[in-house]
Design an enzyme around this catalytic site. Structure first.
Site, PDB file in Angstrom:
ATOM      1  N   LYS A 179       0.832  -1.207   0.000  1.00  0.00           N
ATOM      2  CA  LYS A 179       0.000   0.000   0.000  1.00  0.00           C
ATOM      3  C   LYS A 179       0.871   1.264   0.000  1.00  0.00           C
ATOM      4  O   LYS A 179       0.674   2.154  -0.825  1.00  0.00           O
ATOM      5  CB  LYS A 179      -0.911   0.013   1.239  1.00  0.00           C
ATOM      6  CG  LYS A 179      -1.570   1.370   1.479  1.00  0.00           C
ATOM      7  CD  LYS A 179      -2.484   1.369   2.669  1.00  0.00           C
ATOM      8  CE  LYS A 179      -1.882   1.862   3.954  1.00  0.00           C
ATOM      9  NZ  LYS A 179      -1.610   3.293   4.079  1.00  0.00           N
ATOM     10  N   ASN A 180       1.826   1.327   0.916  1.00  0.00           N
ATOM     11  CA  ASN A 180       2.548   2.590   1.069  1.00  0.00           C
ATOM     12  C   ASN A 180       3.558   2.844  -0.051  1.00  0.00           C
ATOM     13  O   ASN A 180       4.104   3.935  -0.153  1.00  0.00           O
ATOM     14  CB  ASN A 180       3.202   2.669   2.453  1.00  0.00           C
ATOM     15  CG  ASN A 180       2.142   2.880   3.532  1.00  0.00           C
ATOM     16  OD1 ASN A 180       0.998   3.227   3.218  1.00  0.00           O
ATOM     17  ND2 ASN A 180       2.496   2.638   4.782  1.00  0.00           N
ATOM     18  N   CYS A 206      -5.946   8.167   8.326  1.00  0.00           N
ATOM     19  CA  CYS A 206      -6.353   7.800   9.690  1.00  0.00           C
ATOM     20  C   CYS A 206      -5.907   8.885  10.674  1.00  0.00           C
ATOM     21  O   CYS A 206      -4.809   9.435  10.542  1.00  0.00           O
ATOM     22  CB  CYS A 206      -5.729   6.465  10.073  1.00  0.00           C
ATOM     23  SG  CYS A 206      -6.286   5.083   9.050  1.00  0.00           S
ATOM     24  N   ARG A 256       0.066  14.495  12.465  1.00  0.00           N
ATOM     25  CA  ARG A 256       0.472  14.270  11.081  1.00  0.00           C
ATOM     26  C   ARG A 256       0.637  15.562  10.256  1.00  0.00           C
ATOM     27  O   ARG A 256      -0.003  15.735   9.221  1.00  0.00           O
ATOM     28  CB  ARG A 256      -0.488  13.297  10.387  1.00  0.00           C
ATOM     29  CG  ARG A 256      -0.735  12.028  11.189  1.00  0.00           C
ATOM     30  CD  ARG A 256      -1.505  10.979  10.421  1.00  0.00           C
ATOM     31  NE  ARG A 256      -0.643  10.205   9.544  1.00  0.00           N
ATOM     32  CZ  ARG A 256      -1.066   9.232   8.753  1.00  0.00           C
ATOM     33  NH1 ARG A 256      -2.344   8.931   8.710  1.00  0.00           N
ATOM     34  NH2 ARG A 256      -0.240   8.556   7.996  1.00  0.00           N
ATOM     35  N   ASP A 298       3.442   0.776  12.071  1.00  0.00           N
ATOM     36  CA  ASP A 298       2.255   0.164  11.448  1.00  0.00           C
ATOM     37  C   ASP A 298       2.013  -1.269  11.924  1.00  0.00           C
ATOM     38  O   ASP A 298       0.971  -1.853  11.642  1.00  0.00           O
ATOM     39  CB  ASP A 298       2.374   0.180   9.916  1.00  0.00           C
ATOM     40  CG  ASP A 298       2.421   1.596   9.369  1.00  0.00           C
ATOM     41  OD1 ASP A 298       2.035   2.522  10.098  1.00  0.00           O
ATOM     42  OD2 ASP A 298       2.854   1.769   8.217  1.00  0.00           O
ATOM     43  N   ARG A 352      -9.157  -0.247   3.431  1.00  0.00           N
ATOM     44  CA  ARG A 352      -8.267   0.784   2.902  1.00  0.00           C
ATOM     45  C   ARG A 352      -6.888   0.205   2.602  1.00  0.00           C
ATOM     46  O   ARG A 352      -6.189   0.674   1.713  1.00  0.00           O
ATOM     47  CB  ARG A 352      -8.166   1.850   3.996  1.00  0.00           C
ATOM     48  CG  ARG A 352      -7.207   2.930   3.789  1.00  0.00           C
ATOM     49  CD  ARG A 352      -7.271   3.907   4.934  1.00  0.00           C
ATOM     50  NE  ARG A 352      -8.250   4.929   4.651  1.00  0.00           N
ATOM     51  CZ  ARG A 352      -8.496   5.975   5.427  1.00  0.00           C
ATOM     52  NH1 ARG A 352      -7.858   6.113   6.574  1.00  0.00           N
ATOM     53  NH2 ARG A 352      -9.366   6.876   5.095  1.00  0.00           N
TER      54      ARG A 352
HETATM   55  N1  EPU Z   1       6.192  14.469  10.465  1.00  0.00           N
HETATM   56  C1  EPU Z   1       6.368  15.801  10.733  1.00  0.00           C
HETATM   57  N2  EPU Z   1       6.301  16.675   9.690  1.00  0.00           N
HETATM   58  C2  EPU Z   1       6.073  16.275   8.417  1.00  0.00           C
HETATM   59  C3  EPU Z   1       5.886  14.922   8.165  1.00  0.00           C
HETATM   60  C4  EPU Z   1       5.943  14.036   9.220  1.00  0.00           C
HETATM   61  O1  EPU Z   1       6.564  16.208  11.863  1.00  0.00           O
HETATM   62  O2  EPU Z   1       6.042  17.130   7.520  1.00  0.00           O
HETATM   63  C5  EPU Z   1       6.210  13.517  11.580  1.00  0.00           C
HETATM   64  C6  EPU Z   1       4.840  12.944  11.858  1.00  0.00           C
HETATM   65  O3  EPU Z   1       4.118  13.756  12.747  1.00  0.00           O
HETATM   66  C7  EPU Z   1       5.146  11.598  12.444  1.00  0.00           C
HETATM   67  C8  EPU Z   1       6.426  11.190  11.729  1.00  0.00           C
HETATM   68  O4  EPU Z   1       6.973  12.379  11.203  1.00  0.00           O
HETATM   69  O5  EPU Z   1       5.430  11.725  13.801  1.00  0.00           O
HETATM   70  C9  EPU Z   1       6.214  10.167  10.655  1.00  0.00           C
HETATM   71  O6  EPU Z   1       5.509  10.699   9.643  1.00  0.00           O
HETATM   72  P1  EPU Z   1       5.779  10.257   8.145  1.00  0.00           P
HETATM   73  O7  EPU Z   1       5.781  11.479   7.292  1.00  0.00           O
HETATM   74  O8  EPU Z   1       6.914   9.304   8.056  1.00  0.00           O
HETATM   75  O9  EPU Z   1       4.472   9.482   7.904  1.00  0.00           O
HETATM   76  P2  EPU Z   1       3.624   9.503   6.640  1.00  0.00           P
HETATM   77  O10 EPU Z   1       4.484   9.667   5.425  1.00  0.00           O
HETATM   78  O11 EPU Z   1       2.490  10.439   6.777  1.00  0.00           O
HETATM   79  C10 EPU Z   1       3.832   6.955   6.069  1.00  0.00           C
HETATM   80  C11 EPU Z   1       2.798   5.894   5.911  1.00  0.00           C
HETATM   81  C12 EPU Z   1       2.255   5.540   7.287  1.00  0.00           C
HETATM   82  C13 EPU Z   1       3.405   5.074   8.166  1.00  0.00           C
HETATM   83  C14 EPU Z   1       4.497   6.139   8.220  1.00  0.00           C
HETATM   84  C15 EPU Z   1       5.709   5.713   9.000  1.00  0.00           C
HETATM   85  C16 EPU Z   1       1.889   6.438   3.758  1.00  0.00           C
HETATM   86  C17 EPU Z   1       0.765   6.982   2.966  1.00  0.00           C
HETATM   87  N3  EPU Z   1       1.737   6.408   5.069  1.00  0.00           N
HETATM   88  O12 EPU Z   1       3.112   8.042   6.657  1.00  0.00           O
HETATM   89  O13 EPU Z   1       1.373   4.455   7.073  1.00  0.00           O
HETATM   90  O14 EPU Z   1       2.923   4.877   9.484  1.00  0.00           O
HETATM   91  O15 EPU Z   1       4.898   6.508   6.891  1.00  0.00           O
HETATM   92  O16 EPU Z   1       6.230   4.554   8.457  1.00  0.00           O
HETATM   93  O17 EPU Z   1       2.887   6.007   3.214  1.00  0.00           O
HETATM   94  C18 EPU Z   1      -0.357   2.984   7.634  1.00  0.00           C
HETATM   95  O18 EPU Z   1      -0.060   2.350   6.596  1.00  0.00           O
HETATM   96  O19 EPU Z   1      -1.151   2.546   8.508  1.00  0.00           O
HETATM   97  C19 EPU Z   1       0.266   4.290   7.858  1.00  0.00           C
HETATM   98  C20 EPU Z   1      -0.176   5.152   8.743  1.00  0.00           C
END
Ligand code: EPU
Length: 420
Positions: A22-23, A116, A121, A305, A398
């Protein structure tokens, strides 16, 4: 409204084939619109997040053809229109259209993404990256207009190694003028998968999978055929199910090294896991399991995750296990319903969970609040005494391809029913 009904306690036996990640796919689809020709993705999972991205592509007049697990994306007639909140808020990964549209057309008009509600985030690091590449950003209460007359390579340091920010900056930088360096980049396998697609289209991305990624901009990206990597979180989810109910259970079409952190934690608890080239075989240990301590971390640490999905396993360990969630502020929403199923869990500061086992879980009516919390309740249902009914199953669908059929084929008593 659809519900999931589970009759607990049935062993899981045979083979489950893991689908595309998915990711990864949620980034690869937006990345494909950067291409000046057409892109074919294979091993695309059938999950609702992919359907939500398809809707955005259609809205942008991108031609999408799907046959089984293959998706062909042709964006030669694309129209760069403002993406409305109703589409952007359907999923988190809509934010990848920021980097992709900025890279391709130097302008994007889009709303804050959905996904979610497992924490704040923020997307400040994505925006900081775009700014450093030369874009100006107008933020009107979560409605963003990001534009640049020209994108110029820059050195960008990420305060947090964010998956989303790393990929988004790569997407914007691949067609920028000159060299971009992302420091403290995230190292997750999904980032390598996206960089590989960009490179097979003629992009110049080096260092994906390490702390420093170097992107040299190119003018043209040609057609490519690209495979989505196996979903390490789906694989880990079935591995946990197998530790609880495997008789034995083979988990195939995976890259075992992507879930080493989980494999070693489960082995520490006493789970019998055989590691093959692209598969695992796991068997339930009738002698019981030892409690374990887990702290979530960025890759290659234990993935956030898989934090919620391991909770049902911890309820079956003899003693107190400790979980620490370090990535998100609100990733224990599944706990009240898990307690309702008889689990003995104490939450502290919304950061720690202390799970005391072993307890026999009992089936009841529960509600998914998010994707991984939903699957955690589903695993509880598989090991519980009696019947479990889960509502809000849209969260589970999802991110888990064909989950009901996959589980039925290995012996679970699970079905989707309509509520009266
Ligand atoms: N963060 C910031 N600022 C930003 C971006 C992130 O402070 O601009 C912080 C977030 O608050 C969080 C951490 O960095 O504490 C991780 O965020 P990240 O950006 O890595 O997460 P994401 O890209 O929004 C993806 C996956 C998530 C997975 C995380 C960590 C996607 C669409 N989502 O999220 O997947 O938990 O990386 O591996 O790729 C899931 O599949 O259930 C899921 C939530």
């Amino acid at each position: 409204m659809s519900l999931i009904k589970i009759d607990g306690g049935h062993l899981l036996e045979g083979e489950v084939k893991i689908s595309g990640a998915k990711n990864s796919v949620v980034a690869l689809i937006p990345a494909a619109i950067l291409c000046d020709e057409d892109v074919s993705l294979v091993n695309v999972p059938s999950i609702s997040d992919v359907s939500a991205l398809e809707e955005i592509l259609c809205y942008l007049n991108v031609n999408v053809k799907r046959v089984n697990d293959e998706m062909k994306i042709v964006s030669s007639e694309m129209i760069n229109r403002p993406i409305p909140e109703s589409l952007a808020s359907k999923l988190r990964a809509s934010y990848y259209f920021m980097g992709a549209l900025l890279g391709k057309g130097h302008k994007v008009d889009i709303y804050f993404p959905g996904g979610c509600t497992i924490g704040k985030r923020p997307i400040d690091l994505h925006l900081k990256g775009f700014r450093e590449l030369g874009a100006t950003i107008t933020d009107m209460d979560n409605h963003f207009i990001i534009e640049a007359t020209e994108l110029k390579g820059a050195k960008i340091y990420l305060d947090v190694a964010s998956v989303g920010a790393t990929i988004n900056i790569m997407l914007a930088a691949v067609k920028a003028k000159g060299k971009t360096i992302i420091e403290n980049a995230a190292k997750e396998p999904e980032i390598i998968n996206v960089a590989t697609l960009l490179n097979s289209m003629g992009g110049k991305v080096k260092g994906a999978g390490t702390y420093v990624i170097e992107i040299t901009g190119v003018d043209y990206l040609h057609s490519a055929l690209h495979e989505v990597i196996p979903d390490r979180i789906e694989a880990g989810t079935y591995l946990i199910m197998g530790a609880l109910l495997g008789n034995p259970l083979k988990i195939s079409n995976i890259i075992p090294s992507h879930i080493e952190s989980l494999i070693y934690k489960l082995r520490e608890a006493g789970v019998d896991i055989l590691i093959g080239d692209d598969y695992l075989v796991v068997r339930k240990n009738d002698n019981g399991y030892l409690p374990i301590d887990i702290k979530t971390a960025v890759y290659p640490g234990y993935p956030t995750d898989l934090q919620q999905p391991i909770i049902p396993f911890l309820t079956q360990c003899n003693g107190i296990s400790k979980l620490e969630e370090t990535i998100y502020e609100n990733r224990f929403m599944n706990i009240p319903d898990t307690q309702k199923m008889n689990a003995n869990i104490i939450i502290k500061d919304n950061r720690y969970a202390f799970v005391k086992g072993k307890t026999q879980l009992v089936g009841t009516k529960v509600s998914a609040t998010d994707l991984r919390g939903g699957i955690s309740l589903l695993i509880c249902g598989l090991i519980a005494d009696g019947e479990t009914i889960i509502d809000n199953i849209k969260y589970i669908l999802r991110g888990y391809d064909d989950i009901i059929n996959k589980l039925q084929r290995i012996g679970a008593k699970i079905e989707i029913i309509d509520s009266e």
